[in-house]
Design an enzyme around this catalytic site. Sequence first.
Site, PDB file in Angstrom:
ATOM      1  N   LEU A   1      13.721   1.707   1.039  1.00 40.95           N
ATOM      2  CA  LEU A   1      13.014   0.810   2.048  1.00 40.95           C
ATOM      3  C   LEU A   1      11.476   0.999   1.327  1.00 40.95           C
ATOM      4  O   LEU A   1      11.043   1.751   0.869  1.00 40.95           O
ATOM      5  CB  LEU A   1      12.910   1.715   3.499  1.00 40.95           C
ATOM      6  CG  LEU A   1      14.201   1.769   4.251  1.00 40.95           C
ATOM      7  CD1 LEU A   1      14.016   2.575   5.415  1.00 40.95           C
ATOM      8  CD2 LEU A   1      14.732   0.408   4.617  1.00 40.95           C
ATOM      9  N   ASP A   2      10.770  -0.296   1.798  1.00 38.71           N
ATOM     10  CA  ASP A   2       9.332  -0.585   1.167  1.00 38.71           C
ATOM     11  C   ASP A   2       8.480   0.234   1.738  1.00 38.71           C
ATOM     12  O   ASP A   2       8.844   0.926   3.006  1.00 38.71           O
ATOM     13  CB  ASP A   2       9.019  -1.923   0.862  1.00 38.71           C
ATOM     14  CG  ASP A   2       8.996  -2.554   2.199  1.00 38.71           C
ATOM     15  OD1 ASP A   2       8.161  -2.074   3.045  1.00 38.71           O
ATOM     16  OD2 ASP A   2       9.328  -3.833   2.354  1.00 38.71           O
ATOM     17  N   ILE A   3       7.248   0.499   1.299  1.00 38.91           N
ATOM     18  CA  ILE A   3       6.236   1.308   1.767  1.00 38.91           C
ATOM     19  C   ILE A   3       5.929   0.809   3.453  1.00 38.91           C
ATOM     20  O   ILE A   3       5.450   1.830   4.173  1.00 38.91           O
ATOM     21  CB  ILE A   3       5.074   1.444   1.150  1.00 38.91           C
ATOM     22  CG1 ILE A   3       4.011   2.603   1.486  1.00 38.91           C
ATOM     23  CG2 ILE A   3       4.314   0.041   0.984  1.00 38.91           C
ATOM     24  CD1 ILE A   3       2.916   2.779   0.410  1.00 38.91           C
TER      25      ILE A   3
ATOM     26  N   THR B   1       8.057  -0.355   5.472  1.00 41.70           N
ATOM     27  CA  THR B   1       9.149  -0.346   6.415  1.00 41.70           C
ATOM     28  C   THR B   1       9.612   1.127   6.851  1.00 41.70           C
ATOM     29  O   THR B   1       9.558   2.114   5.989  1.00 41.70           O
ATOM     30  CB  THR B   1      10.549  -1.093   5.617  1.00 41.70           C
ATOM     31  OG1 THR B   1      10.074  -2.209   5.285  1.00 41.70           O
ATOM     32  CG2 THR B   1      11.657  -1.151   6.469  1.00 41.70           C
TER      33      THR B   1
END
Length: 273
Positions: A117-119, A121
Amino acid sequence: MSKRTEDFTVEPTERIQKTLARCGLGSRRQIEAAIKLGQIQINRQAVQLGQKLQVGDKITWKNRGWVVESEAVQPRVLMYHKPLGQVTTRKDEKGRPTVFDALPSLKGQKWLNIGRLDINTTGLLLFTTDGDFANHMMHPSANIDREYACRVFGEVTEETLERLLAGVELEDGVARFSDIQPAGDEERGANKWFHVAIMEGKNREVRRLWESQNVQVNRLKRVRYGGVFLPKGLRQGKHRELNQKELDILFKDTHYEPQAATLVVRTLKKGRR
């Protein structure tokens, strides 16, 4: 006199560097270097790189000894509620907090993330101790979908949703949502909530799909990975390990068969070497 047929079990075999690394005796690179230098022995004989271990083999290295045994080891699976601001990596060159900082420590094993998961999300992240299971869960051929709750800003028409379901050409190929459902009441202005599902985990795929339609995602939360749902009672930054019943359901739903047994090493007392 008739012949008697006896039942037998085929014991597992595995390359020595893989077994020793998995059991926490060193990295594969360290073990391979020691083998090349003749520092590791099996049954008092020099080891060849790639040589396979069998149950009962005795290993000596650094004046220590181990015996190879067979053990049924199921993958452990952990669910984690990722907050904003954490990155999905073990170490970050910018010094940002990582998801691994909050996980429980393991002896002789390590947690492997299933997807990322990106920062910006939040939501469900799964971790496992088994690399084979992690690869299985992430491989496109497994057809495991991920569900996200997203709040978007912009005009969303029926034609917009139809295009997102049919497929959109992105810079790394065609992508699509496998399902889109409106969620919750509309907020002020042009903000709307949707639940969307995707079959792959490409980098920022959900955001890029909406952006291809001139719609901006301003909140994004993963709420499901395959058959694993983010529990309502699991607060951000907290984790919970799946119990045996949950693991059985997960393996069945994802068509995964854990290894019946794997090789482990136990420390030998000096008198038995």
